[in-house]
Design a protein around this motif. Structure first.
Motif, PDB file in Angstrom:
ATOM      1  N   LEU A   1      -7.341  23.095 -66.139  1.00  0.00           N
ATOM      2  CA  LEU A   1      -7.290  24.508 -65.748  1.00  0.00           C
ATOM      3  C   LEU A   1      -8.473  24.885 -64.871  1.00  0.00           C
ATOM      4  O   LEU A   1      -9.570  24.319 -64.988  1.00  0.00           O
ATOM      5  CB  LEU A   1      -7.278  25.388 -66.994  1.00  0.00           C
ATOM      6  N   PRO A   2      -8.283  25.874 -63.976  1.00  0.00           N
ATOM      7  CA  PRO A   2      -9.397  26.335 -63.133  1.00  0.00           C
ATOM      8  C   PRO A   2     -10.476  26.996 -63.977  1.00  0.00           C
ATOM      9  O   PRO A   2     -10.179  27.566 -65.036  1.00  0.00           O
ATOM     10  CB  PRO A   2      -8.732  27.330 -62.181  1.00  0.00           C
ATOM     11  N   PHE A   3     -11.711  26.946 -63.507  1.00  0.00           N
ATOM     12  CA  PHE A   3     -12.838  27.531 -64.237  1.00  0.00           C
ATOM     13  C   PHE A   3     -13.317  28.785 -63.526  1.00  0.00           C
ATOM     14  O   PHE A   3     -13.729  28.731 -62.370  1.00  0.00           O
ATOM     15  CB  PHE A   3     -13.979  26.507 -64.342  1.00  0.00           C
ATOM     16  N   MET A   4     -13.194  29.934 -64.201  1.00  0.00           N
ATOM     17  CA  MET A   4     -13.618  31.213 -63.644  1.00  0.00           C
ATOM     18  C   MET A   4     -12.924  31.509 -62.305  1.00  0.00           C
ATOM     19  O   MET A   4     -13.510  32.059 -61.380  1.00  0.00           O
ATOM     20  CB  MET A   4     -15.140  31.245 -63.437  1.00  0.00           C
ATOM     21  N   SER A   5     -11.672  31.120 -62.211  1.00  0.00           N
ATOM     22  CA  SER A   5     -10.918  31.320 -60.971  1.00  0.00           C
ATOM     23  C   SER A   5      -9.434  31.369 -61.284  1.00  0.00           C
ATOM     24  O   SER A   5      -8.994  30.866 -62.320  1.00  0.00           O
ATOM     25  CB  SER A   5     -11.205  30.176 -59.988  1.00  0.00           C
ATOM     26  N   ASP A   6      -8.670  32.008 -60.381  1.00  0.00           N
ATOM     27  CA  ASP A   6      -7.226  32.079 -60.589  1.00  0.00           C
ATOM     28  C   ASP A   6      -6.512  30.798 -60.157  1.00  0.00           C
ATOM     29  O   ASP A   6      -5.411  30.515 -60.622  1.00  0.00           O
ATOM     30  CB  ASP A   6      -6.630  33.253 -59.782  1.00  0.00           C
ATOM     31  N   LYS A   7      -7.133  30.067 -59.253  1.00  0.00           N
ATOM     32  CA  LYS A   7      -6.472  28.889 -58.705  1.00  0.00           C
ATOM     33  C   LYS A   7      -7.388  27.664 -58.712  1.00  0.00           C
ATOM     34  O   LYS A   7      -8.593  27.765 -58.504  1.00  0.00           O
ATOM     35  CB  LYS A   7      -6.061  29.136 -57.243  1.00  0.00           C
ATOM     36  N   LYS A   8      -6.747  26.518 -58.924  1.00  0.00           N
ATOM     37  CA  LYS A   8      -7.425  25.244 -58.735  1.00  0.00           C
ATOM     38  C   LYS A   8      -6.733  24.547 -57.567  1.00  0.00           C
ATOM     39  O   LYS A   8      -5.503  24.457 -57.524  1.00  0.00           O
ATOM     40  CB  LYS A   8      -7.334  24.377 -59.989  1.00  0.00           C
ATOM     41  N   ILE A   9      -7.518  24.085 -56.596  1.00  0.00           N
ATOM     42  CA  ILE A   9      -6.962  23.440 -55.409  1.00  0.00           C
ATOM     43  C   ILE A   9      -7.197  21.933 -55.511  1.00  0.00           C
ATOM     44  O   ILE A   9      -8.330  21.482 -55.672  1.00  0.00           O
ATOM     45  CB  ILE A   9      -7.617  23.983 -54.122  1.00  0.00           C
ATOM     46  N   VAL A  10      -6.127  21.174 -55.446  1.00  0.00           N
ATOM     47  CA  VAL A  10      -6.213  19.711 -55.483  1.00  0.00           C
ATOM     48  C   VAL A  10      -5.695  19.174 -54.141  1.00  0.00           C
ATOM     49  O   VAL A  10      -4.545  19.433 -53.767  1.00  0.00           O
ATOM     50  CB  VAL A  10      -5.394  19.116 -56.644  1.00  0.00           C
ATOM     51  N   ILE A  11      -6.561  18.465 -53.429  1.00  0.00           N
ATOM     52  CA  ILE A  11      -6.200  17.947 -52.103  1.00  0.00           C
ATOM     53  C   ILE A  11      -6.140  16.423 -52.164  1.00  0.00           C
ATOM     54  O   ILE A  11      -7.116  15.765 -52.528  1.00  0.00           O
ATOM     55  CB  ILE A  11      -7.235  18.384 -51.042  1.00  0.00           C
ATOM     56  N   VAL A  12      -4.978  15.870 -51.828  1.00  0.00           N
ATOM     57  CA  VAL A  12      -4.779  14.422 -51.830  1.00  0.00           C
ATOM     58  C   VAL A  12      -4.498  13.988 -50.396  1.00  0.00           C
ATOM     59  O   VAL A  12      -3.487  14.370 -49.804  1.00  0.00           O
ATOM     60  CB  VAL A  12      -3.605  14.011 -52.739  1.00  0.00           C
ATOM     61  N   GLU A  13      -5.420  13.203 -49.825  1.00  0.00           N
ATOM     62  CA  GLU A  13      -5.295  12.832 -48.414  1.00  0.00           C
ATOM     63  C   GLU A  13      -4.936  11.359 -48.266  1.00  0.00           C
ATOM     64  O   GLU A  13      -5.452  10.500 -48.961  1.00  0.00           O
ATOM     65  CB  GLU A  13      -6.612  13.126 -47.684  1.00  0.00           C
ATOM     66  N   ASP A  14      -4.005  11.107 -47.315  1.00  0.00           N
ATOM     67  CA  ASP A  14      -3.579   9.736 -46.959  1.00  0.00           C
ATOM     68  C   ASP A  14      -2.862   9.015 -48.095  1.00  0.00           C
ATOM     69  O   ASP A  14      -3.052   7.803 -48.289  1.00  0.00           O
ATOM     70  CB  ASP A  14      -4.769   8.895 -46.479  1.00  0.00           C
ATOM     71  N   LEU A  15      -2.033   9.716 -48.810  1.00  0.00           N
ATOM     72  CA  LEU A  15      -1.206   9.073 -49.833  1.00  0.00           C
ATOM     73  C   LEU A  15      -0.125   8.241 -49.133  1.00  0.00           C
ATOM     74  O   LEU A  15       0.621   8.783 -48.315  1.00  0.00           O
ATOM     75  CB  LEU A  15      -0.557  10.151 -50.710  1.00  0.00           C
ATOM     76  N   PRO A  16      -0.019   6.941 -49.432  1.00  0.00           N
ATOM     77  CA  PRO A  16       0.922   6.084 -48.678  1.00  0.00           C
ATOM     78  C   PRO A  16       2.361   6.190 -49.174  1.00  0.00           C
ATOM     79  O   PRO A  16       3.027   5.188 -49.399  1.00  0.00           O
ATOM     80  CB  PRO A  16       0.353   4.681 -48.928  1.00  0.00           C
ATOM     81  N   LEU A  17       2.846   7.415 -49.332  1.00  0.00           N
ATOM     82  CA  LEU A  17       4.198   7.617 -49.838  1.00  0.00           C
ATOM     83  C   LEU A  17       5.115   8.277 -48.822  1.00  0.00           C
ATOM     84  O   LEU A  17       6.331   8.202 -48.954  1.00  0.00           O
ATOM     85  CB  LEU A  17       4.158   8.527 -51.080  1.00  0.00           C
ATOM     86  N   PHE A  18       4.524   8.939 -47.833  1.00  0.00           N
ATOM     87  CA  PHE A  18       5.310   9.860 -47.015  1.00  0.00           C
ATOM     88  C   PHE A  18       5.870   9.262 -45.729  1.00  0.00           C
ATOM     89  O   PHE A  18       6.586   9.925 -44.998  1.00  0.00           O
ATOM     90  CB  PHE A  18       4.455  11.087 -46.677  1.00  0.00           C
ATOM     91  N   THR A  19       5.526   8.023 -45.439  1.00  0.00           N
ATOM     92  CA  THR A  19       6.058   7.376 -44.245  1.00  0.00           C
ATOM     93  C   THR A  19       6.922   6.191 -44.638  1.00  0.00           C
ATOM     94  O   THR A  19       6.980   5.808 -45.806  1.00  0.00           O
ATOM     95  CB  THR A  19       4.919   6.879 -43.322  1.00  0.00           C
ATOM     96  N   SER A  20       7.572   5.612 -43.649  1.00  0.00           N
ATOM     97  CA  SER A  20       8.441   4.461 -43.913  1.00  0.00           C
ATOM     98  C   SER A  20       7.644   3.156 -43.964  1.00  0.00           C
ATOM     99  O   SER A  20       8.198   2.096 -44.218  1.00  0.00           O
ATOM    100  CB  SER A  20       9.523   4.362 -42.830  1.00  0.00           C
ATOM    101  N   LYS A  21       6.322   3.245 -43.704  1.00  0.00           N
ATOM    102  CA  LYS A  21       5.486   2.040 -43.766  1.00  0.00           C
ATOM    103  C   LYS A  21       5.435   1.514 -45.194  1.00  0.00           C
ATOM    104  O   LYS A  21       5.332   2.295 -46.145  1.00  0.00           O
ATOM    105  CB  LYS A  21       4.057   2.353 -43.301  1.00  0.00           C
ATOM    106  N   LYS A  22       5.443   0.216 -45.321  1.00  0.00           N
ATOM    107  CA  LYS A  22       5.362  -0.400 -46.648  1.00  0.00           C
ATOM    108  C   LYS A  22       3.905  -0.718 -46.968  1.00  0.00           C
ATOM    109  O   LYS A  22       3.316  -1.612 -46.376  1.00  0.00           O
ATOM    110  CB  LYS A  22       6.214  -1.671 -46.698  1.00  0.00           C
TER     111      LYS A  22
END
Length: 344
Positions: free
Chosen positions: A70-91
């Protein structure tokens, strides 16, 4: 969805639970993340409420755990995931359990906003995870800015440096900087660097002139090719050959130069044909997929050529390309002979 729609979500406090950002213009990605930080993240608790994850090294459990805390002293927690190898057709091998991630995305914690960032130009829309993100959140394509959006952005960067520049000179700057060159991957970061160079050159002077842009920005390959084709149309063989040899001295591959010359001639041919059929410059812009200010330049350049002349030149270019590839002529000599013949 484009970046402006996501900025509206942020401004209106209507962040979706999940986003996928992808495309070539990573300046817009950083702008969006900056806006989210200003809106939702208190600097004192940033390390708790804004989590960055390297997608190439992570696992599904790590992503889920980050979102479930859960977020601490905030309404939102932001999670950023960069370069996850799932979104392209590359194996690519990874520690991800795609099925488990898909199941989780359908019941994502409402107090979290999960942002996937892919630095690829395309994503594979057939992937299950992409389809689920479309259903549960939004997919944002980060395309290069165009027309008025690009002009307004450029104006804002000059203004930030306390400089004034006319719309005409902005268009000249964009053309010189080669933001839309097919031969490079220039981004808004590159344009910003060019603007900063010009502003430093000006010193205390406030107004940017065309001559300042000319001195401050190194000509791109596309601009050199445009000038070369312009010289061809005006029958200035010496000037065209000089531009060609200058490009070689700048270590531009001759094959690429010739390819760009043919590309420019093809765009001229299409522009000429559409103009003769009564299409507006805006329509031509959409037809050949270049900005309106580039079409204006093309329309101006077509006055040096007739349709039959352009057709003949393209046929000649095809003959030259064939002669080179079959080993009958050497690259540099063949292109020089092509330039000399067309100019005369």
């Amino acid at each position: 969805m484009d970046y402006k729609d996501m900025l509206k979500d942020i401004k209106n406090n209507e962040l979706k639970r999940v986003y996928l950002l992808y495309g070539n213009e990573m300046y817009l990605k950083d702008y969006i993340i900056s806006d989210i930080k200003k809106k939702y993240i208190d600097k004192a608790f940033e390390s708790l409420n804004m989590i960055y994850i390297d997608g190439k090294e992570t696992s599904t459990d790590s992503i889920i755990n980050a979102c479930e805390t859960l977020p601490f002293m905030s309404d939102k927690k932001i999670v950023i995931v960069e370069d996850l190898p799932l979104f392209t057709s590359k194996k690519e091998t990874s520690n991800l359990d795609e099925e488990e991630l898909c199941r989780y995305l359908e019941k994502l914690n409402a107090s979290s906003c999960l942002i996937f960032i892919s630095n690829e130009a395309k994503i594979d829309n057939r992937k299950k995870v992409v389809k689920i993100i479309k259903q549960s959140g939004e997919i944002v394509q980060l395309l290069k800015l165009k027309d008025m959006d690009l002009i307004k952005w450029t104006q804002s960067i000059f203004s930030r440096n306390d400089k004034k520049i006319s719309s005409t000179d902005i268009q000249y700057f964009l053309h010189q900087a080669g933001y839309y060159d097919a031969s490079n991957n220039r981004t808004l970061y590159d344009l910003e660097n060019e603007i900063n160079k010009i502003c430093s050159y000006l010193g205390e002077r406030e107004t940017v002139e065309k001559e300042d842009v000319k001195k401050g920005v190194i000509k791109s390959l596309q601009n050199n090719v445009f000038a070369l084709v312009d010289a061809l149309g005006q029958k200035k063989a010496d000037e065209a050959l000089s531009i060609f040899n200058d490009m070689i001295l700048e270590n531009e591959p001759i094959q690429l130069i010739f390819h760009m010359i043919i590309r420019q001639l093809r765009m001229l041919m299409l522009t000429k044909l559409y103009e003769e059929k009564g299409y507006s410059q805006g329509d031509i812009s959409q037809k050949i997929n270049v900005p309106t200010f580039v079409v204006k330049k093309l329309v101006s350049q077509t006055r040096n050529y007739s349709s039959s002349n352009l057709y003949m030149i393209l046929e000649k270019a095809l003959d030259v390309d064939r002669a080179i590839k079959t080993g009958k002529m050497e690259w540099k000599l063949a292109v020089e002979m092509f330039i000399a013949e067309i100019s005369n």
